[in-house]
Design a protein around this motif. Structure first.
Motif, PDB file in Angstrom:
ATOM      1  N   ASN A 137       0.502  -1.670   0.015  1.00 49.52           N
ATOM      2  CA  ASN A 137      -0.393  -0.032  -0.501  1.00 49.52           C
ATOM      3  C   ASN A 137       0.890   1.157  -0.099  1.00 49.52           C
ATOM      4  N   PHE A 138       2.219   1.212   0.497  1.00 47.54           N
ATOM      5  CA  PHE A 138       2.785   2.425   0.200  1.00 47.54           C
ATOM      6  C   PHE A 138       3.746   2.808  -0.813  1.00 47.54           C
ATOM      7  N   LYS A 139       3.888   2.217  -1.656  1.00 47.42           N
ATOM      8  CA  LYS A 139       4.232   1.911  -3.552  1.00 47.42           C
ATOM      9  C   LYS A 139       4.475   3.077  -4.012  1.00 47.42           C
ATOM     10  N   ASP A 140       3.531   4.252  -3.410  1.00 41.52           N
ATOM     11  CA  ASP A 140       4.021   4.970  -4.145  1.00 41.52           C
ATOM     12  C   ASP A 140       4.213   6.314  -3.472  1.00 41.52           C
ATOM     13  N   SER A 141       4.431   6.541  -2.039  1.00 45.46           N
ATOM     14  CA  SER A 141       4.476   7.181  -0.838  1.00 45.46           C
ATOM     15  C   SER A 141       5.946   6.745  -0.653  1.00 45.46           C
ATOM     16  N   GLN A 142       6.416   8.308   0.206  1.00 46.08           N
ATOM     17  CA  GLN A 142       7.917   8.167   0.673  1.00 46.08           C
ATOM     18  C   GLN A 142       7.556   7.624   1.971  1.00 46.08           C
ATOM     19  N   PHE A 143       6.403   6.983   2.734  1.00 44.89           N
ATOM     20  CA  PHE A 143       6.750   7.076   4.175  1.00 44.89           C
ATOM     21  C   PHE A 143       7.965   6.343   4.426  1.00 44.89           C
ATOM     22  N   ILE A 144       7.745   4.912   3.740  1.00 41.85           N
ATOM     23  CA  ILE A 144       8.728   4.307   4.695  1.00 41.85           C
ATOM     24  C   ILE A 144      10.497   4.523   4.116  1.00 41.85           C
TER      25      ILE A 144
ATOM     26  N   LEU B 297      16.262  -0.084  15.828  1.00 40.54           N
ATOM     27  CA  LEU B 297      14.246   0.568  15.519  1.00 40.54           C
ATOM     28  C   LEU B 297      14.093   1.063  14.741  1.00 40.54           C
ATOM     29  N   CYS B 298      12.887   1.489  14.482  1.00 43.69           N
ATOM     30  CA  CYS B 298      12.784   1.939  12.969  1.00 43.69           C
ATOM     31  C   CYS B 298      11.519   2.600  13.689  1.00 43.69           C
ATOM     32  N   TYR B 299      11.990   4.360  13.341  1.00 42.87           N
ATOM     33  CA  TYR B 299      11.079   5.922  14.330  1.00 42.87           C
ATOM     34  C   TYR B 299      11.150   6.141  12.996  1.00 42.87           C
ATOM     35  N   PHE B 300       9.240   6.384  12.990  1.00 43.88           N
ATOM     36  CA  PHE B 300       8.847   6.973  12.366  1.00 43.88           C
ATOM     37  C   PHE B 300       8.474   8.637  12.863  1.00 43.88           C
ATOM     38  N   SER B 301       8.159   9.935  12.213  1.00 46.02           N
ATOM     39  CA  SER B 301       8.251  11.010  12.491  1.00 46.02           C
ATOM     40  C   SER B 301       6.209  10.865  13.023  1.00 46.02           C
ATOM     41  N   LYS B 302       5.663  11.851  13.962  1.00 49.78           N
ATOM     42  CA  LYS B 302       4.085  12.039  14.087  1.00 49.78           C
ATOM     43  C   LYS B 302       3.572  11.832  12.403  1.00 49.78           C
ATOM     44  N   GLU B 303       4.216  12.943  11.806  1.00 48.11           N
ATOM     45  CA  GLU B 303       4.036  14.117  11.004  1.00 48.11           C
ATOM     46  C   GLU B 303       4.033  12.541   9.419  1.00 48.11           C
ATOM     47  N   ASN B 304       4.965  12.259   9.514  1.00 47.04           N
ATOM     48  CA  ASN B 304       5.096  10.953   8.558  1.00 47.04           C
ATOM     49  C   ASN B 304       3.430  10.269   8.346  1.00 47.04           C
ATOM     50  N   LEU B 305       3.662   9.610   9.918  1.00 45.72           N
ATOM     51  CA  LEU B 305       2.761   8.674  10.081  1.00 45.72           C
ATOM     52  C   LEU B 305       1.441   9.073   9.562  1.00 45.72           C
ATOM     53  N   GLN B 306       1.008  10.230  10.133  1.00 47.89           N
ATOM     54  CA  GLN B 306      -0.448  10.435  10.246  1.00 47.89           C
ATOM     55  C   GLN B 306      -0.935  10.483   7.928  1.00 47.89           C
ATOM     56  N   GLU B 307       0.133  11.549   7.788  1.00 46.71           N
ATOM     57  CA  GLU B 307      -0.197  11.826   6.431  1.00 46.71           C
ATOM     58  C   GLU B 307      -0.611  10.538   5.910  1.00 46.71           C
ATOM     59  N   THR B 308       0.235   8.456   6.540  1.00 43.28           N
ATOM     60  CA  THR B 308       0.253   7.739   6.178  1.00 43.28           C
ATOM     61  C   THR B 308      -1.260   7.300   6.291  1.00 43.28           C
ATOM     62  N   LEU B 309      -1.388   6.746   7.117  1.00 43.67           N
ATOM     63  CA  LEU B 309      -2.854   6.898   7.886  1.00 43.67           C
ATOM     64  C   LEU B 309      -4.414   7.967   7.620  1.00 43.67           C
ATOM     65  N   PHE B 310      -4.414   8.516   7.158  1.00 47.96           N
ATOM     66  CA  PHE B 310      -5.247   9.486   6.521  1.00 47.96           C
ATOM     67  C   PHE B 310      -5.490   9.134   5.150  1.00 47.96           C
ATOM     68  N   GLU B 311      -4.146   8.319   4.596  1.00 47.32           N
ATOM     69  CA  GLU B 311      -3.867   8.771   3.153  1.00 47.32           C
ATOM     70  C   GLU B 311      -5.125   6.444   2.368  1.00 47.32           C
ATOM     71  N   ASN B 312      -4.757   5.917   4.191  1.00 41.28           N
ATOM     72  CA  ASN B 312      -4.481   4.152   3.949  1.00 41.28           C
ATOM     73  C   ASN B 312      -5.629   3.733   4.522  1.00 41.28           C
ATOM     74  N   PRO B 313      -6.694   3.605   4.616  1.00 41.52           N
ATOM     75  CA  PRO B 313      -7.426   2.925   5.385  1.00 41.52           C
ATOM     76  C   PRO B 313      -6.904   2.088   5.975  1.00 41.52           C
ATOM     77  N   LYS B 314      -7.050   0.405   4.686  1.00 38.94           N
ATOM     78  CA  LYS B 314      -6.031  -0.724   5.157  1.00 38.94           C
ATOM     79  C   LYS B 314      -5.126  -0.636   6.627  1.00 38.94           C
ATOM     80  N   PHE B 315      -4.115  -0.167   6.134  1.00 36.13           N
ATOM     81  CA  PHE B 315      -3.197   0.912   7.079  1.00 36.13           C
ATOM     82  C   PHE B 315      -3.979   1.222   8.554  1.00 36.13           C
TER      83      PHE B 315
END
Length: 252
Positions: free
Chosen positions: A39-46, A124-142
């Motif tokens: 689901n994150f294919k085109d996203s910069q998320f990871i 550890l893998c660290y994801f910032s709040k902003e980064n994560l929030q964006e993906t959560l909005f875009e990605n219902p399955k996740f």
DNA sequence: CCATTAAATTCAA
DNA sequence: TTGAATTTAATGG
């Protein structure tokens, strides 16, 4: 080794050099991020995550520090705790590869109410709040997967409340043994996570001495055998019988 | 809770 | 690989 395999190897290796902890080659199939990779294919998320190396015993979340993001465990094990009034530590849970740390403070809370320490050398893998929030909005399955995770966590913590308020000390220690056993499994017939008696005590809500004494009687009764920090549950069913009245799934 | 002894683990030669 | 030094466990008061 075949040529084909060699090519795959070099390919993986180059990815590794570029980013030794890229999600694309991660082995943690039970990681929420990993399970949703497609689901994150085109996203910069990871690509926007940071990797943090922790030595054994290193604390990477401090109680009271501001929450800026979320940790996932790539490698290693971690204990999560809360400090009580007289400075006594209450271990909330133990976490292993693929699990999330620091999620309770995510979104609503400004500061961490827990601390976290690596029990072994960990990554550890660290994801910032902003980064994560964006993906959560875009990605219902996740987001749904995250919700399931939170629900499960809540179930566990409710069970924990029950166990601490209703079980005897001995039962809590037995319960803790079964929890570690179930969660971390067994290596050469010993529980695959070395913990000190104090850590068992902090998890079970008792003292080191109590744990030592209960271990001794369990040993006498032939329910467990012990070599230093290595503990072997000789008969899991017998041990489960010890807490059977309290019902079974204390997944805390 | 603390003191003592036994046991295990670490570390450096 | 060993054993001395340090840390952790076990027991009794």
């Amino acid at each position: 080794m075949t040529t084909e395999n060699k090519n795959i190897d070099t390919e993986i290796e180059s990815k590794f050099t570029a980013n030794p902890t890229s999600c694309g080659i991660c082995e943690n199939k039970n990681c929420l991020i990993n399970r949703n990779l497609s689901n994150f294919k085109d996203s910069q998320f990871i690509n926007n995550k940071n990797n943090i190396k922790c030595k054994k015993g290193q604390q990477f979340i401090i109680e009271g520090a501001p929450v800026n993001g979320l940790f996932f465990i790539l490698k290693g094990t971690v204990k999560v705790f809360r400090t009580g009034i007289n400075g006594r530590e209450q271990i909330v849970r133990f976490a292993k590869e693929g699990e999330i740390i620091g999620h309770r403070g995510f979104g609503t809370e400004e500061y961490y109410s827990i601390g976290a320490i690596a029990l072994q050398d960990s990554v550890l893998c660290y994801f910032s709040k902003e980064n994560l929030q964006e993906t959560l909005f875009e990605n219902p399955k996740f987001t749904y997967d995250m919700m399931l995770f939170y629900a499960n966590e809540l179930n566990g913590s409710e069970n924990k409340v029950k166990s601490i308020s209703q079980m005897t000390v001995r039962e809590r220690v037995v319960d803790s043994l079964l929890y570690i056993h179930r969660k971390f499994g067994v290596l050469n017939s010993y529980i695959n996570l070395p913990l000190s008696r104090k850590e068992y005590a902090d998890y079970a809500g008792t003292t080191e001495e109590q744990v030592i004494r209960i271990f001794s009687s369990l040993k006498k009764e032939g329910l467990i055998s012990v070599r230093g920090k290595k503990i072997c549950i000789t008969d899991v069913q017998l041990l489960k019988n010890e807490i059977s009245e309290h019902n079974y799934f204390l997944d805390a």
